[in-house]
Design a protein around this motif. Structure first.
Motif, mmCIF file in Angstrom:
data_model
loop_
_atom_site.group_PDB
_atom_site.id
_atom_site.type_symbol
_atom_site.label_atom_id
_atom_site.label_comp_id
_atom_site.label_asym_id
_atom_site.label_seq_id
_atom_site.Cartn_x
_atom_site.Cartn_y
_atom_site.Cartn_z
ATOM 1 N N LEU A 143 0.854 -1.191 0.000
ATOM 2 C CA LEU A 143 0.000 0.000 0.000
ATOM 3 C C LEU A 143 0.890 1.242 0.000
ATOM 4 O O LEU A 143 1.032 1.944 0.997
ATOM 5 C CB LEU A 143 -0.911 0.026 1.229
ATOM 6 N N TYR A 144 1.509 1.508 -1.140
ATOM 7 C CA TYR A 144 2.511 2.576 -1.219
ATOM 8 C C TYR A 144 2.061 3.661 -2.191
ATOM 9 O O TYR A 144 1.807 3.396 -3.357
ATOM 10 C CB TYR A 144 3.846 1.991 -1.671
ATOM 11 N N GLU A 145 1.940 4.885 -1.663
ATOM 12 C CA GLU A 145 1.572 6.054 -2.462
ATOM 13 C C GLU A 145 0.272 5.830 -3.235
ATOM 14 O O GLU A 145 0.177 6.108 -4.428
ATOM 15 C CB GLU A 145 2.707 6.444 -3.412
ATOM 16 N N LEU A 146 -0.717 5.327 -2.521
ATOM 17 C CA LEU A 146 -2.023 5.145 -3.144
ATOM 18 C C LEU A 146 -2.687 6.494 -3.366
ATOM 19 O O LEU A 146 -2.602 7.387 -2.513
ATOM 20 C CB LEU A 146 -2.926 4.283 -2.256
ATOM 21 N N PRO A 147 -3.377 6.671 -4.489
ATOM 22 C CA PRO A 147 -4.108 7.924 -4.693
ATOM 23 C C PRO A 147 -5.232 8.051 -3.667
ATOM 24 O O PRO A 147 -5.694 7.052 -3.095
ATOM 25 C CB PRO A 147 -4.641 7.793 -6.116
ATOM 26 N N GLU A 148 -5.682 9.247 -3.489
ATOM 27 C CA GLU A 148 -6.686 9.528 -2.450
ATOM 28 C C GLU A 148 -7.960 8.721 -2.641
ATOM 29 O O GLU A 148 -8.552 8.239 -1.671
ATOM 30 C CB GLU A 148 -7.012 11.024 -2.432
ATOM 31 N N ASN A 149 -8.374 8.546 -3.895
ATOM 32 C CA ASN A 149 -9.625 7.808 -4.132
ATOM 33 C C ASN A 149 -9.498 6.342 -3.730
ATOM 34 O O ASN A 149 -10.461 5.733 -3.257
ATOM 35 C CB ASN A 149 -10.044 7.919 -5.593
ATOM 36 N N GLU A 150 -8.300 5.748 -3.870
ATOM 37 C CA GLU A 150 -8.119 4.347 -3.475
ATOM 38 C C GLU A 150 -8.029 4.220 -1.960
ATOM 39 O O GLU A 150 -8.524 3.247 -1.381
ATOM 40 C CB GLU A 150 -6.889 3.758 -4.167
ATOM 41 N N GLN A 151 -7.417 5.184 -1.317
ATOM 42 C CA GLN A 151 -7.415 5.193 0.147
ATOM 43 C C GLN A 151 -8.845 5.317 0.667
ATOM 44 O O GLN A 151 -9.237 4.613 1.606
ATOM 45 C CB GLN A 151 -6.566 6.355 0.663
ATOM 46 N N LYS A 152 -9.605 6.189 0.044
ATOM 47 C CA LYS A 152 -10.996 6.399 0.460
ATOM 48 C C LYS A 152 -11.826 5.132 0.252
ATOM 49 O O LYS A 152 -12.681 4.796 1.073
ATOM 50 C CB LYS A 152 -11.592 7.563 -0.328
ATOM 51 N N GLU A 153 -11.553 4.429 -0.842
ATOM 52 C CA GLU A 153 -12.260 3.178 -1.124
ATOM 53 C C GLU A 153 -12.018 2.153 -0.017
ATOM 54 O O GLU A 153 -12.945 1.476 0.446
ATOM 55 C CB GLU A 153 -11.794 2.620 -2.478
ATOM 56 N N LEU A 154 -10.777 2.039 0.416
ATOM 57 C CA LEU A 154 -10.447 1.107 1.489
ATOM 58 C C LEU A 154 -11.140 1.491 2.793
ATOM 59 O O LEU A 154 -11.664 0.628 3.507
ATOM 60 C CB LEU A 154 -8.933 1.060 1.700
ATOM 61 N N LEU A 155 -11.162 2.767 3.084
ATOM 62 C CA LEU A 155 -11.726 3.227 4.355
ATOM 63 C C LEU A 155 -13.249 3.206 4.348
ATOM 64 O O LEU A 155 -13.871 2.776 5.326
ATOM 65 C CB LEU A 155 -11.225 4.635 4.662
ATOM 66 N N ASP A 156 -13.853 3.644 3.267
ATOM 67 C CA ASP A 156 -15.308 3.801 3.232
ATOM 68 C C ASP A 156 -16.030 2.521 2.791
ATOM 69 O O ASP A 156 -16.950 2.052 3.462
ATOM 70 C CB ASP A 156 -15.694 4.949 2.302
ATOM 71 N N THR A 157 -15.617 1.960 1.685
ATOM 72 C CA THR A 157 -16.301 0.774 1.157
ATOM 73 C C THR A 157 -15.957 -0.476 1.958
ATOM 74 O O THR A 157 -16.834 -1.262 2.313
ATOM 75 C CB THR A 157 -15.936 0.552 -0.319
ATOM 76 N N TYR A 158 -14.657 -0.642 2.246
ATOM 77 C CA TYR A 158 -14.211 -1.873 2.913
ATOM 78 C C TYR A 158 -14.074 -1.728 4.418
ATOM 79 O O TYR A 158 -13.769 -2.711 5.101
ATOM 80 C CB TYR A 158 -12.886 -2.338 2.301
ATOM 81 N N GLN A 159 -14.313 -0.532 4.932
ATOM 82 C CA GLN A 159 -14.250 -0.301 6.379
ATOM 83 C C GLN A 159 -12.941 -0.852 6.966
ATOM 84 O O GLN A 159 -12.940 -1.584 7.965
ATOM 85 C CB GLN A 159 -15.458 -0.935 7.074
ATOM 86 N N LEU A 160 -11.831 -0.490 6.332
ATOM 87 C CA LEU A 160 -10.526 -1.004 6.746
ATOM 88 C C LEU A 160 -10.185 -0.547 8.164
ATOM 89 O O LEU A 160 -10.246 0.634 8.486
ATOM 90 C CB LEU A 160 -9.443 -0.525 5.774
ATOM 91 N N LYS A 161 -9.824 -1.506 9.009
ATOM 92 C CA LYS A 161 -9.485 -1.220 10.402
ATOM 93 C C LYS A 161 -8.047 -1.618 10.758
ATOM 94 O O LYS A 161 -7.473 -1.087 11.713
ATOM 95 C CB LYS A 161 -10.440 -1.956 11.347
ATOM 96 N N ALA A 162 -7.480 -2.575 10.022
ATOM 97 C CA ALA A 162 -6.137 -3.050 10.370
ATOM 98 C C ALA A 162 -5.393 -3.498 9.121
ATOM 99 O O ALA A 162 -5.980 -4.066 8.197
ATOM 100 C CB ALA A 162 -6.212 -4.201 11.374
ATOM 101 N N ILE A 163 -4.094 -3.229 9.115
ATOM 102 C CA ILE A 163 -3.200 -3.679 8.050
ATOM 103 C C ILE A 163 -2.132 -4.559 8.680
ATOM 104 O O ILE A 163 -1.538 -4.194 9.695
ATOM 105 C CB ILE A 163 -2.533 -2.489 7.333
ATOM 106 N N VAL A 164 -1.897 -5.721 8.096
ATOM 107 C CA VAL A 164 -0.819 -6.614 8.518
ATOM 108 C C VAL A 164 0.216 -6.642 7.400
ATOM 109 O O VAL A 164 -0.083 -7.060 6.283
ATOM 110 C CB VAL A 164 -1.327 -8.030 8.814
ATOM 111 N N ASP A 165 1.425 -6.188 7.709
ATOM 112 C CA ASP A 165 2.516 -6.078 6.740
ATOM 113 C C ASP A 165 3.521 -7.199 7.008
ATOM 114 O O ASP A 165 4.173 -7.220 8.048
ATOM 115 C CB ASP A 165 3.178 -4.704 6.874
#
Length: 252
Positions: free
Chosen positions: A33-55
């Motif tokens: 998840l490197y240098e994602l455009p704002e719309n893709e970040q928003k998609e993860l947060l709003d549509t997928y309700q992202l709460k945690a990332i495991v790297d």
């Protein structure tokens, strides 16, 4: 959908052997998840309700391509392989372009991911993260989202009761999921003067094949009796934890 976030998919709707399904927007996998455009970040947060990332990456990989910081999302750094151990990192694979047996190299790395005691402890930490996520989605990834991530997906899908056949079906979606990114990288190698054979080897190393994941399952069979038993013995996942994960991540 996503253009910069490579090899992304929601594991939701995958069927289990007993007729249930993985819940949508709960278990996500991808590349970095490197240098994602704002719309893709928003998609993860709003549509997928992202709460945690495991790297699953190592420190060197993270230093070069750190994950974007997303508001309200917890980040867990769980490096799967110890430093100085040959891993499936993108740089290590590119360093292996001269190998004559690309498939053999990848099969060996997948076997290593199963038997390495450090990797076992780290995949156990991944399970611990999943056990804490009562709501929203968890996205797990490495650099390319194919090898360390592929084993991680096989682990949680096995726990949830998904058949081996369907686990492989999901795994092989990476062929298409990485096609465009791999071809762009291959073109740069051609422009840098790499031979057709070197580029072909690179494409093998940077994609997936059923025999890569099959090597992991075979190694688990040899060392533990089955992939499922590997999860019990090596990752120390109890029956109670298995049931809790099913309650959390499956729907009727």
């Amino acid at each position: 959908m996503f253009s910069k976030l490579v090899n992304f998919r929601d594991l939701g709707d995958i069927k289990t052997i007993d007729g249930k399904r993985v819940a949508k927007h709960r278990l996500l996998r991808s590349g970095v998840l490197y240098e994602l455009p704002e719309n893709e970040q928003k998609e993860l947060l709003d549509t997928y309700q992202l709460k945690a990332i495991v790297d699953f990456r190592g420190d060197d990989e993270i230093a070069k391509n750190p994950d974007d910081v997303l508001s309200g999302v917890s980040e867990y750094y769980i490096n799967i392989m110890e430093k100085d151990v040959k891993t499936t990192s993108q740089q290590n694979l590119m360093d292996q372009m001269n190998t004559n047996d690309s498939h053999g190299l990848m099969q060996g790395l997948y076997r290593q991911l199963i038997v390495d005691t450090f990797a076992q402890k780290q995949y156990r930490k991944f399970i611990d993260v999943l056990l804490k996520q009562d709501e929203g989605s968890v996205l797990f990834h490495c650099q390319a989202g194919k090898d360390r991530t592929g084993i991680g997906a096989a682990i949680i899908l096995t726990i949830l009761g998904v058949s081996k056949e369907d686990i492989f079906t999901d795994y092989l979606k990476t062929i298409e999921g990485r096609r465009e990114a791999n071809e762009q990288m291959a073109q740069k190698l051609r422009e840098a003067g790499k031979s057709d054979i070197e580029v072909e080897r690179f494409l093998t190393l940077m994609s997936v094949s059923a025999d890569f994941l099959e090597a992991a399952f075979d190694e688990a069979d040899k060392k533990f009796g089955s992939f499922d038993q590997y999860i019990t013995d090596a990752l120390q996942v109890t029956n109670q934890e298995r049931q809790l994960l099913k309650d959390m991540y499956l729907v009727d």
